[in-house]
Design an enzyme around this catalytic site. Sequence first.
Site, PDB file in Angstrom:
ATOM      1  N   ARG A   1      21.354   6.578 -34.246  1.00  0.00           N
ATOM      2  CA  ARG A   1      21.435   7.987 -33.850  1.00  0.00           C
ATOM      3  C   ARG A   1      20.302   8.329 -32.905  1.00  0.00           C
ATOM      4  NH1 ARG A   1      18.943  11.627 -36.726  1.00  0.00           N
ATOM      5  NH2 ARG A   1      19.463  10.706 -38.741  1.00  0.00           N
TER       6      ARG A   1
ATOM      7  N   LYS B   1      34.598  13.755 -17.387  1.00  0.00           N
ATOM      8  CA  LYS B   1      35.332  14.015 -16.150  1.00  0.00           C
ATOM      9  C   LYS B   1      35.011  12.968 -15.080  1.00  0.00           C
ATOM     10  CE  LYS B   1      36.630  17.784 -18.382  1.00  0.00           C
ATOM     11  NZ  LYS B   1      35.694  17.970 -19.501  1.00  0.00           N
TER      12      LYS B   1
ATOM     13  N   TYR C   1      33.860  28.192 -17.625  1.00  0.00           N
ATOM     14  CA  TYR C   1      34.736  27.342 -18.439  1.00  0.00           C
ATOM     15  C   TYR C   1      34.954  28.003 -19.804  1.00  0.00           C
ATOM     16  CZ  TYR C   1      35.994  23.599 -21.650  1.00  0.00           C
ATOM     17  OH  TYR C   1      36.589  22.862 -22.643  1.00  0.00           O
TER      18      TYR C   1
ATOM     19  N   ASP D   1      25.825  23.577 -14.696  1.00  0.00           N
ATOM     20  CA  ASP D   1      26.951  22.716 -15.039  1.00  0.00           C
ATOM     21  C   ASP D   1      27.479  22.142 -13.723  1.00  0.00           C
ATOM     22  OD1 ASP D   1      29.439  21.633 -15.618  1.00  0.00           O
ATOM     23  OD2 ASP D   1      29.997  23.177 -17.061  1.00  0.00           O
TER      24      ASP D   1
END
Length: 381
Positions: free
Chosen positions: A46, A195, A98, A170
Amino acid sequence: MKFGTKAVHAGVEPDPSTGAIMTPIYQTSTYVQESPAKHKGYAYARGANPTRNALQKSIAALENGKFAICFSSGMGATDAVIKLLNPGDEVITTNDLYGGSYRMFKRVFEKYGIKFHFIDLTKTANIQPLVNDKTKLFWLETPTNPLMNIIDIKACVDIAKKKNILVAVDNTFASPYLQNPLDLGADIVMHSVTKYLSGHSDVIMGALVMNDEKLYQELAFIQNSCGAVPGPQDSFLVLRGIKTLHLRMERHCLNGKRIAEFLNAHPKVGKVYWPGFTDHPNHDIAKKQMRDFGGMLSFTLKDDSQEKATKLMESMSLFSLAESLGGVESLINHPASMTHASIPKEERIKNGLLDSLIRLSIGVEDAEDLIEDLTQALAKV
């Protein structure tokens, strides 16, 4: 080092034990220690994983940043940034945002006392009246999703720096191939790695990039403490995807231009939202802060009917009706009922996101085939 060379080589070194040219997938949850008193290096996956570390170095290099942190999704990355704030803090962001970000800001973080201002950021003069001692973050998105609005990153940074306000951008729609917000003074760049960076519709991931080491340490602490980490298999797939990012983006941009121009000239199409048009709002800013105009665009029909928009989307063959974007295949999307369904209708309409708006993610297929697909679908509405 030029971008294409960085895409192929940055962060990637031959495996020291075997010489493997591709970064191995370190599929492990824990690491053996020599002694409790002599612990060094990796301990628990982690906190760190060698495959993920290589990817983080690669993404940092692409954005001309010193540090990158990968998360299990773009929303996981956004969540970490907002967790830098305290109750009572305020955020200024765009009203064309978004839908997932809007939902997180309004329905998750507002109840913890963080206030969000959703305004038209295409006009930087709208910012100053809202800035006060509680303003701690500007959250920018440019080009915006789905109306392709362009926000002047440098102008926002200039306002923020006078008040010691963080600026996060972003950069998902542009990708680091087209735009580098850190070079314009931004503090944090966020990517939905799902993306363009990954580019093959087979990974969910997010990333943050920054130059400030203290900010990096704070965000790395949040990542490790809250646990939104990606696995090594996904990290490997993104490393592989990045090697062709520059090649894919060239084709996305070429195809995007062809299709934007085709739609703009079509008698059944109303308005086309694509920042490459000279009459697109803030086109000059897009020209200045981007290297090209990308493969994302939206459009409406002259007959502004959701029924006809639905008929068009159901008639497509090569364009797949699906959420997401930035993959090699072309996608068609209905923001009002899909990616932006969480935004109240009155808010969407007020900001220009009509029920009939259609968003396209232009892939890397042959442009003539994509135009033929659009032609036959438009003939049916």
